[in-house]
Motif scaffolding. Structure first.
Motif, PDB file in Angstrom:
ATOM      1  N   ALA A  95       0.859  -1.193   0.000  1.00  0.00           N
ATOM      2  CA  ALA A  95       0.000   0.000   0.000  1.00  0.00           C
ATOM      3  C   ALA A  95       0.887   1.231   0.000  1.00  0.00           C
ATOM      4  CB  ALA A  95      -0.924   0.001   1.217  1.00  0.00           C
ATOM      5  N   LEU A  96       0.277   2.377  -0.272  1.00  0.00           N
ATOM      6  CA  LEU A  96       1.031   3.622  -0.230  1.00  0.00           C
ATOM      7  C   LEU A  96       1.107   4.138   1.208  1.00  0.00           C
ATOM      8  CD1 LEU A  96      -0.290   5.527  -3.387  1.00  0.00           C
ATOM      9  CD2 LEU A  96       1.677   4.018  -3.166  1.00  0.00           C
ATOM     10  N   VAL A  98       0.858   6.614   4.463  1.00  0.00           N
ATOM     11  CA  VAL A  98      -0.179   7.554   4.893  1.00  0.00           C
ATOM     12  C   VAL A  98       0.428   8.570   5.854  1.00  0.00           C
ATOM     13  CG1 VAL A  98      -2.044   5.895   4.596  1.00  0.00           C
ATOM     14  CG2 VAL A  98      -0.867   6.039   6.782  1.00  0.00           C
ATOM     15  N   SER A 128       5.502   8.864  -2.636  1.00  0.00           N
ATOM     16  CA  SER A 128       4.226   8.146  -2.699  1.00  0.00           C
ATOM     17  C   SER A 128       3.384   8.519  -1.486  1.00  0.00           C
ATOM     18  CB  SER A 128       4.456   6.631  -2.755  1.00  0.00           C
ATOM     19  OG  SER A 128       5.250   6.207  -1.669  1.00  0.00           O
ATOM     20  N   HIS A 130      -0.932   8.136   0.141  1.00  0.00           N
ATOM     21  CA  HIS A 130      -2.388   7.927   0.076  1.00  0.00           C
ATOM     22  C   HIS A 130      -3.063   9.067   0.824  1.00  0.00           C
ATOM     23  CE1 HIS A 130      -6.359   6.155   0.198  1.00  0.00           C
ATOM     24  NE2 HIS A 130      -6.379   6.327   1.502  1.00  0.00           N
ATOM     25  N   TYR A 132      -6.734  10.776   2.128  1.00  0.00           N
ATOM     26  CA  TYR A 132      -8.161  10.588   2.409  1.00  0.00           C
ATOM     27  C   TYR A 132      -8.781  11.935   2.729  1.00  0.00           C
ATOM     28  CZ  TYR A 132     -12.455   9.358   4.882  1.00  0.00           C
ATOM     29  OH  TYR A 132     -13.758   9.285   5.301  1.00  0.00           O
ATOM     30  N   SER A 164      -2.568   8.208  -4.310  1.00  0.00           N
ATOM     31  CA  SER A 164      -3.879   7.581  -4.153  1.00  0.00           C
ATOM     32  C   SER A 164      -4.784   8.571  -3.432  1.00  0.00           C
ATOM     33  CB  SER A 164      -3.752   6.281  -3.351  1.00  0.00           C
ATOM     34  OG  SER A 164      -5.031   5.769  -3.021  1.00  0.00           O
ATOM     35  N   HIS A 166      -8.755   9.166  -1.970  1.00  0.00           N
ATOM     36  CA  HIS A 166     -10.071   8.607  -1.667  1.00  0.00           C
ATOM     37  C   HIS A 166     -10.918   9.678  -0.988  1.00  0.00           C
ATOM     38  CE1 HIS A 166     -13.201   5.754  -0.541  1.00  0.00           C
ATOM     39  NE2 HIS A 166     -13.158   6.254   0.677  1.00  0.00           N
ATOM     40  N   SER A 207      -4.225   6.614  -8.367  1.00  0.00           N
ATOM     41  CA  SER A 207      -5.410   5.834  -8.005  1.00  0.00           C
ATOM     42  C   SER A 207      -6.464   6.792  -7.476  1.00  0.00           C
ATOM     43  CB  SER A 207      -5.071   4.787  -6.933  1.00  0.00           C
ATOM     44  OG  SER A 207      -4.152   3.842  -7.421  1.00  0.00           O
ATOM     45  N   SER A 209     -10.331   7.133  -6.021  1.00  0.00           N
ATOM     46  CA  SER A 209     -11.523   6.508  -5.467  1.00  0.00           C
ATOM     47  C   SER A 209     -12.481   7.635  -5.108  1.00  0.00           C
ATOM     48  CB  SER A 209     -11.167   5.671  -4.231  1.00  0.00           C
ATOM     49  OG  SER A 209     -12.319   5.095  -3.660  1.00  0.00           O
TER      50      SER A 209
END
Length: 587
Positions: A95-96, A98, A128, A130, A132, A164, A166, A207, A209
């Motif tokens: 996973a990336l 956080v 990289s 992620h 949210y 990523s 989301h 990515s 989402s």
């Protein structure tokens, strides 16, 4: 005993005979006891004081030693480059990273000044991320988050970025939740997308989402080009979070990705998952530079499922594909019946994974003909891996006969063929190294039926022996068989299984067999399989544990909800730990 000579030895106490009993001393004896304790209590106080002094001295000495030992610690001698490399190996592999100070890479900035300097000066740690975006952020919280994301990405220098994102603006339940501290959820999404677009020329892997309306917003705010983007994965965040109401609300009923994909001249990998059947226009996915296309998902209506005409039209636009995964709907439509099916040449395709949706096509021959028509139109001379899934009618003809089966190295079949058809299929797999077979349900005129395509005759034909010197699948190295419907033991004998595995000693490297019921191997067969495992063959034979029948006799029955007394029925997955009861590993 002389009271003037006190002792701390219980064996010498004048009251040793009554210690530990319920004896109650007299007044005179109590006075003697008190006099006996004066000196020992004084000695205890002295010893405790001395212990505190020694403990303090011990802690001081320990602190002195550790402080100086840390100066000569081997990790202090590591060059910064080596330490940075160690930091990189601590990043999550699946996973990336956080923005969490308890996880790498932010964790490294909290240990010491030296580590912080190394971490902040290592761009690869920050290439990289992620992200949210929750719906409840206030404007101040959003600005703090944007600032943290900006600092993170700036530390990556000029390296390509793996991002990523989301978040979703759909399904905000109340106006109060939609507008917090003067900033709408949509505005928050706009601010964050604009921030990412500042780094758009360096994004290599992206990515997304998002809810469908947010994809339109992303398209609107995107730069003229993503010059470095090679991999794109998009997902409907509403479906991913189990919210289906947006399918009937104000979200777009159909999305076109043409505008977005045209700005990605180097795009090679495209993945779409968790989309409603009518959300994505299949004809908008054709990008000539693609080498990998994954339209994964379960089945309609929550997957990108296309019909045969759409599939061939899409593939005709992507001649450089090396990997393809998609779901095909076999249902006939008026357009399908009159549309000519083009031939598609995929010279570089090495792996093909196709799942066919359960069709309402009648009769069986029509569904089978549609499958055959698809495979016969696809020419892929370089194909090495093939996976086909369909839980529809029983197959009476090899639908993928037109593919280069003799050069396949990997074949996975999650469909049911008639025994003679499977035999014919196995006979064509002269170079297959990995074979995976799964039982399943099939349709018939009498409803759904369960059966096992693999029979003893197949195992016998695959068993090397003096009578069979040229067995089927002669180069087989990995064999997987999953019986999730309980029909495998009716069609297969433990003797045939054991003989097959033993005959492939030296060539078969891995064998994994799963049954819903524990097979009844004899002790001789088990000894043979154990010996093969000890000699290096990787063998796992396991069966689902039986569902326990519970006899309720708890004192709180009738006082708590009934479901608290019930065990969860296992799902019979291939994992040993799946379900409440797991599986019994036999070998």
């Amino acid at each position: 005993m002389d009271p003037s000579q006190p002792s701390s030895d219980l064996a010498q106490s004048p009251f040793k005979s009554v210690i530990g009993t319920n004896y109650s001393p007299s007044t005179a004896e109590a006075a003697i006891i008190k006099s006996l304790l004066v000196e020992p209590q004084r000695e205890r106080a002295r010893l405790e004081s001395e212990m505190r002094r020694i403990q303090a001295l011990l802690e001081k000495t320990k602190e002195y030693i550790e402080a100086h030992q840390s100066l000569i610690s081997p990790i202090r001698q590591l060059p910064s480059e080596t330490l940075a490399e160690i930091f990189l190996w601590c990043l999550p592999a699946d996973a990336l990273p956080v923005r969490n100070v308890k996880q790498a890479p932010l964790l490294f900035t909290t240990i010491c000044r030296a580590w912080r300097v190394v971490a902040l000066s290592t761009p690869r740690l920050w290439s990289s991320l992620h992200i949210y975006l929750p719906q409840h952020l206030t404007i101040d919280e959003l600005f703090q988050r944007r600032a943290g994301i900006s600092r993170w990405l700036e530390r990556s220098g000029s390296l390509p970025l793996f991002i990523s994102l989301h978040g979703r603006t759909s399904l905000v339940s109340t106006p109060t939740e939609f507008r917090i501290a003067g900033s709408s959820v949509k505005d928050n999404m706009m601010y964050l997308i604009r921030l990412l677009m500042e780094f758009g020329d360096r994004i290599m892997d992206l990515s997304l989402s998002l809810s469908p309306r947010d994809f339109l917003l992303f398209d609107e705010l995107s730069p003229p080009q993503f010059p470095a983007l090679i991999s794109l994965s998009i997902r409907d965040a509403n479906l991913h979070e189990g919210s289906y109401g947006h399918l009937h609300e104000n979200d777009p009923r159909e999305m076109s990705l043409t505008s977005l994909l045209q700005r990605m001249p180097r795009l090679q990998k495209l993945q779409l998952k968790d989309f409603s059947n009518h959300t994505i226009s299949a004809h908008t996915l054709g990008v000539r530079s693609l080498t990998s296309l994954d339209l994964s998902g379960a089945s309609a209506p929550f997957a990108v499922t296309i019909n045969i005409v759409q599939a061939l039209d899409l593939l005709s636009q992507t001649p450089w594909l090396q990997f393809l995964k998609m779901s095909i709907m076999l249902r006939l439509s008026g357009t399908d019946q009159v549309s000519p099916l083009p031939n598609v040449h995929l010279e570089h395709l090495e792996e093909l994974r196709i799942g066919f949706s359960t069709s309402t096509v009648r009769p069986r021959t029509d569904a089978q003909a549609r499958m055959i028509s698809l495979f016969t139109r696809i020419q892929c001379p370089s194909l090495k891996k093939l996976s086909v899934t369909w839980q529809g009618w029983l197959i009476s003809e090899i639908p993928f006969r037109g593919l280069p089966l003799c050069s396949l190295e990997f074949l996975e079949l999650h469909l049911l063929m008639e025994a003679e058809v499977l035999f014919e299929c196995l006979a064509l797999l002269t170079n297959v190294k990995t074979l995976q077979l799964r039982t399943g349900k099939y349709r018939s005129e009498f409803g759904n039926n369960n059966t096992c395509a693999l029979q003893n005759t197949h195992l016998l034909a695959m068993t090397l022996s003096a009578e069979n010197t040229t067995p089927l699948c002669p180069r087989l190295e990995n064999f997987h068989f999953v019986d999730k419907l309980g029909r495998g033991l009716e069609a297969l004998s433990t003797a045939a299984l054991t003989n097959f595995i033993a005959s492939r000693k030296g060539t078969l490297q891995y064998c994994d067999l799963f049954f819903t019921k524990v097979p009844g191997f004899t002790e001789g067969e088990l000894d043979c399989l154990r010996e093969l495992k000890q000699e290096g063959m990787k063998i796992r034979i396991h069966g689902a544990k039986s569902y326990p029948v519970m006899k309720l006799d708890a004192p709180d029955v009738g006082m708590v909800p009934w479901r608290q007394h019930r065990a969860v029925r296992p799902s019979f997955s291939i994992s040993d730990m799946e379900g409440a009861n797991g599986t019994d590993v036999i070998i």
